[in-house]
Design a protein around this motif. Sequence first.
Motif, PDB file in Angstrom:
ATOM      1  N   UNK B 111       0.840  -1.196   0.000  1.00  0.00           N
ATOM      2  CA  UNK B 111       0.000   0.000   0.000  1.00  0.00           C
ATOM      3  C   UNK B 111       0.881   1.254   0.000  1.00  0.00           C
ATOM      4  N   UNK B 112       0.506   2.193  -0.857  1.00  0.00           N
ATOM      5  CA  UNK B 112       1.246   3.455  -0.862  1.00  0.00           C
ATOM      6  C   UNK B 112       0.736   4.319   0.293  1.00  0.00           C
ATOM      7  N   UNK B 113       1.632   5.055   0.932  1.00  0.00           N
ATOM      8  CA  UNK B 113       1.181   5.895   2.055  1.00  0.00           C
ATOM      9  C   UNK B 113       0.326   7.056   1.563  1.00  0.00           C
ATOM     10  N   UNK B 114      -0.540   7.526   2.430  1.00  0.00           N
ATOM     11  CA  UNK B 114      -1.349   8.698   2.079  1.00  0.00           C
ATOM     12  C   UNK B 114      -0.452   9.942   2.067  1.00  0.00           C
ATOM     13  N   UNK B 115      -0.845  10.954   1.347  1.00  0.00           N
ATOM     14  CA  UNK B 115       0.031  12.141   1.275  1.00  0.00           C
ATOM     15  C   UNK B 115      -0.043  12.991   2.542  1.00  0.00           C
ATOM     16  N   UNK B 116       1.099  13.560   2.896  1.00  0.00           N
ATOM     17  CA  UNK B 116       1.109  14.605   3.920  1.00  0.00           C
ATOM     18  C   UNK B 116       0.999  15.963   3.246  1.00  0.00           C
ATOM     19  N   UNK B 117       1.515  16.000   2.014  1.00  0.00           N
ATOM     20  CA  UNK B 117       1.470  17.249   1.249  1.00  0.00           C
ATOM     21  C   UNK B 117       1.076  16.931  -0.193  1.00  0.00           C
ATOM     22  N   UNK B 118       0.113  17.677  -0.691  1.00  0.00           N
ATOM     23  CA  UNK B 118      -0.223  17.609  -2.121  1.00  0.00           C
ATOM     24  C   UNK B 118       0.410  18.835  -2.768  1.00  0.00           C
ATOM     25  N   UNK B 119       1.416  18.595  -3.588  1.00  0.00           N
ATOM     26  CA  UNK B 119       2.106  19.716  -4.241  1.00  0.00           C
ATOM     27  C   UNK B 119       1.640  19.788  -5.691  1.00  0.00           C
ATOM     28  N   UNK B 120       0.752  20.713  -5.951  1.00  0.00           N
ATOM     29  CA  UNK B 120       0.212  20.851  -7.303  1.00  0.00           C
ATOM     30  C   UNK B 120       1.097  21.797  -8.100  1.00  0.00           C
ATOM     31  N   UNK B 121       2.096  21.217  -8.747  1.00  0.00           N
ATOM     32  CA  UNK B 121       2.912  22.043  -9.638  1.00  0.00           C
ATOM     33  C   UNK B 121       2.216  21.981 -10.992  1.00  0.00           C
ATOM     34  N   UNK B 140      -8.572  14.894   2.727  1.00  0.00           N
ATOM     35  CA  UNK B 140      -8.834  16.212   3.324  1.00  0.00           C
ATOM     36  C   UNK B 140      -7.817  16.621   4.394  1.00  0.00           C
ATOM     37  N   UNK B 141      -7.078  15.654   4.939  1.00  0.00           N
ATOM     38  CA  UNK B 141      -6.127  16.011   6.005  1.00  0.00           C
ATOM     39  C   UNK B 141      -4.764  16.432   5.475  1.00  0.00           C
ATOM     40  N   UNK B 142      -4.545  16.230   4.194  1.00  0.00           N
ATOM     41  CA  UNK B 142      -3.233  16.604   3.634  1.00  0.00           C
ATOM     42  C   UNK B 142      -3.181  18.107   3.383  1.00  0.00           C
ATOM     43  N   UNK B 143      -2.010  18.676   3.616  1.00  0.00           N
ATOM     44  CA  UNK B 143      -1.792  20.072   3.230  1.00  0.00           C
ATOM     45  C   UNK B 143      -1.766  20.131   1.707  1.00  0.00           C
ATOM     46  N   UNK B 144      -2.169  21.227   1.139  1.00  0.00           N
ATOM     47  CA  UNK B 144      -2.083  21.344  -0.325  1.00  0.00           C
ATOM     48  C   UNK B 144      -1.412  22.666  -0.691  1.00  0.00           C
ATOM     49  N   UNK B 145      -0.435  22.570  -1.570  1.00  0.00           N
ATOM     50  CA  UNK B 145       0.267  23.775  -2.034  1.00  0.00           C
ATOM     51  C   UNK B 145       0.129  23.848  -3.548  1.00  0.00           C
ATOM     52  N   UNK B 170       8.078  31.188  -2.465  1.00  0.00           N
ATOM     53  CA  UNK B 170       8.421  31.741  -1.150  1.00  0.00           C
ATOM     54  C   UNK B 170       7.210  31.831  -0.217  1.00  0.00           C
ATOM     55  N   UNK B 171       6.093  32.280  -0.765  1.00  0.00           N
ATOM     56  CA  UNK B 171       4.947  32.578   0.096  1.00  0.00           C
ATOM     57  C   UNK B 171       3.984  31.411   0.274  1.00  0.00           C
ATOM     58  N   UNK B 172       3.929  30.545  -0.715  1.00  0.00           N
ATOM     59  CA  UNK B 172       2.924  29.477  -0.672  1.00  0.00           C
ATOM     60  C   UNK B 172       3.568  28.103  -0.484  1.00  0.00           C
ATOM     61  N   UNK B 173       4.577  27.804  -1.286  1.00  0.00           N
ATOM     62  CA  UNK B 173       5.104  26.433  -1.315  1.00  0.00           C
ATOM     63  C   UNK B 173       6.043  26.159  -0.140  1.00  0.00           C
ATOM     64  N   UNK B 174       7.055  26.990   0.045  1.00  0.00           N
ATOM     65  CA  UNK B 174       8.032  26.723   1.115  1.00  0.00           C
ATOM     66  C   UNK B 174       7.378  26.676   2.502  1.00  0.00           C
ATOM     67  N   UNK B 178       7.687  23.538   5.025  1.00  0.00           N
ATOM     68  CA  UNK B 178       8.239  23.679   6.381  1.00  0.00           C
ATOM     69  C   UNK B 178       7.247  23.168   7.417  1.00  0.00           C
ATOM     70  N   UNK B 179       5.982  23.480   7.202  1.00  0.00           N
ATOM     71  CA  UNK B 179       4.952  23.056   8.153  1.00  0.00           C
ATOM     72  C   UNK B 179       4.851  21.527   8.202  1.00  0.00           C
ATOM     73  N   UNK B 180       4.827  20.931   7.006  1.00  0.00           N
ATOM     74  CA  UNK B 180       4.629  19.477   6.945  1.00  0.00           C
ATOM     75  C   UNK B 180       5.879  18.734   7.433  1.00  0.00           C
TER      76      UNK B 180
END
Lengths: 387, 433
Positions: B111-121, B140-145, B170-174, B178-180
């Motif tokens: 099983x693949x782990x659930x995401x902690x961060x969804x990075x929508x590049x 819904x619990x994952x952070x999304x950038x 700088x303002x959204x992704x980093x 850092x939080x995650x």
Amino acid sequence: MNSLEEILSWCEKTAFDLEFTHAKQWKSKDEKRVIVGYLPIYVPREIIHAANGIAVGIMGTGDRKQIIKGDAYYQSYICHLPRGIIEMALDNNLNGFDGFLFPAICDCVRNLSGMFKLSKKGKFQRYFDYAQNFDPFIGGTFYKHEMEKVIDDIYNVNGVKASVDGLNKAIKLYNINRRLIEEIYDIRQKYPWRLSAVETYHILRAGICITVEEHNEMLQKILNVIRNERGEAMDNIRVVVSGSFCEQPPVGLIKSIEMAGCYIVDDDFMLGSRWIQGDIEEDTNDPLEAITKAYLNQSTFASCYYDVGNPKGKRLVELVKRREADGVIFSAASFCDPALLDRPEMQKECDAAGVPHINFQYHENTGQFKVIKEQAGTFSDSIKLWA
Amino acid sequence: MANPKDAVKEKSMIIQKEMLAKQFNDLSKAKETGKKVCYTFVPGNLIELILSFDMLPVYPEINALQSGMRKKSGGYIKDAEKMGHSEDVCTYVKCDIGMMLNGNIGPTGEKLPEPDLLLLSYTGCFTFLKWFENLNRLYPNAEIAMLHTPYQEDGKITKEQIDYMVKQLKEEVLPKFEKVSGKKFDSARLSKLLSNSVQSEDYWVKVLQLAKIKPSPIDAYFAGVYYMGPINTAFRGSDECLEYYKELYHEIKDRAEKKLLPVTPEGEMQKERFRLVVEGPPNWTNFREFWKIFYDMGAVIVASTYTKVGGVYDLGYRQNPEEPLESLATYCMGCYTNLNLPQRVDLIEKYVKEYQADGFLINSIKSCNSFSAGQLMIMREIEQRTGVPVGFIESDLVDPRYFSYANIKNRLESYFQMLEQRKIILSQESVTV
């Protein structure tokens, strides 16, 4: 042209005039005037107006033109809209247009901008990117820059630079336009029989082929009539139609929904004309900033707009409640990734809120509506009988 | 063709296999080891940034293509359609959603782990936006950038576009990273990873350009998708990635010197009859059968656009460790699907000429409008500019319902006959002259 019947007849003709005769006549009266064609969904038409231009919506050929050459440019699994637009371009319907704007709605429209570049249609062809970051200092700066590029494009054609005064004047005119259109929708919410959905559609679609001044005058006249009782109320349900924001449904489809017993009290057919909710700030020293703020904070919900934090499904349910609608008809163009990928989540929100819904797909040139009429009729009956 | 049992695994293949095994092993243990997981996309991926925060990447479209190769995608797609997704939309999305509905089992069976961060590049594909809106609701619990990559609509990258992306970083992704991750952004570490990337990119370009030799020692499409794996996904910037491309380059250079032809699943090709440039992704559900049609006919793909979805390095772009965030921004905007149509045509024309191709072929993918919309015009332009015969076939990424072996084989055989005929005519003309 004073009676409602005359206006409606003129609107129907103008809305589907694929030669865009009215806009071309307008341009011919002043050599510094320009026509800028734009595709769905939205561009800030104010900036074009301020540069002595007319923004003309190119919403596709619908079922009014046989597509022959366009099919040679697109695979069968690509939506119908771009093949109709290429057909128009190749048939010279778009001659006289000075430039074209391709808003960031999907990859098909994006790549169509490149096809226009390769075939050198118009004096400029620009992909108009919507900022997907809504921080005024980040996405706002980007969006303002996108508008400045268009202003420069037009300046390179006619030498007219959109001034602060010109922009403020245009904002005022489009604020009036949006208010008048919204009033029509508000009246139709309460008294949908006074103006049919098809008539409303013709009025809005004609509005993107003429000047905003002319459209405002026309809308005033229409409102003067429909503020009073007209027509006859039917025992119909009220529905919101969602998913038709880009490739437009054939008029026969809208008519079929109504004839099947559904008053369409809100829709996203001509969403670009209603994109900004409320007024844009008038008489400012920085009107581009005002338009930017409106884009960032007052845009309606749409599939081309990143919605995390304010999901479209919830906003659709809010709209249903505000319009006191009985249900939602999800009506999307075939192969429309944005609308169709949004649909399951929006349906879930409707389910959670107890809003009944049905869905179907169409092409802009769909000719058979029997199944759709039956489906909408059954939907109407089921709500009337059991809701 | 050599006997399949004679096909020997090269050292680079073993290195890549070990890299992937470790990657999936790390992912399967992510929750135990406390490693944070970032779901993101291949085009415009920020892998150096992800690695600089010690996070593990998961690429949904890689999961989908692997499901396609493992013959699982058909079932997954049907499950997504049962929950309301239309038959018309991107099958990568539906396959990914179907895979989640079926327990999110990865290619190793774990099983693949659930995401902690969804990075929508959001680079070069509008559907990515829709895909991550859907993932956001599924996790819904994952952070999304969100990182919006502007399209190269004017055929160039502007300072304003770079500023826009750097500000978003700088303002959204980093801050989300850092939080995650619980770690501060380490610019020096990112620069170090980018330095490694530059070296890997150099080797990767050298590998691709060896296909200019006649006969080509590689197939730059069917084998190219394996070669591009490390640099386009989880490893760019790592020491292993650099080791892999160094090894790959030396192996292929050695093959070229020995005038050896590309390696296929059935061993080494014996004759190069046709040199082709291919546009569009491959079909994954019938990948081997699809490839076999080509090598059976002696057709070698000498350059492809699909291998550039993770970066068009052969046009000269390299990561810049001196300005790491600006470098990431420029990288995202330079990926193939973020180029405008005239740029794509120019690139293909360059490939046809520089790689001395006999023909240009489009594999048009039903699911992928980013690639497919406009391809028929690209085809005409290339035919006019280069004079080589052009071919057009249709299939899909991972929906087996859209792969018709007989139709594709039939069309390709006709196309190869046309190429053969042209060769005969051209050789007769040169004799006459």
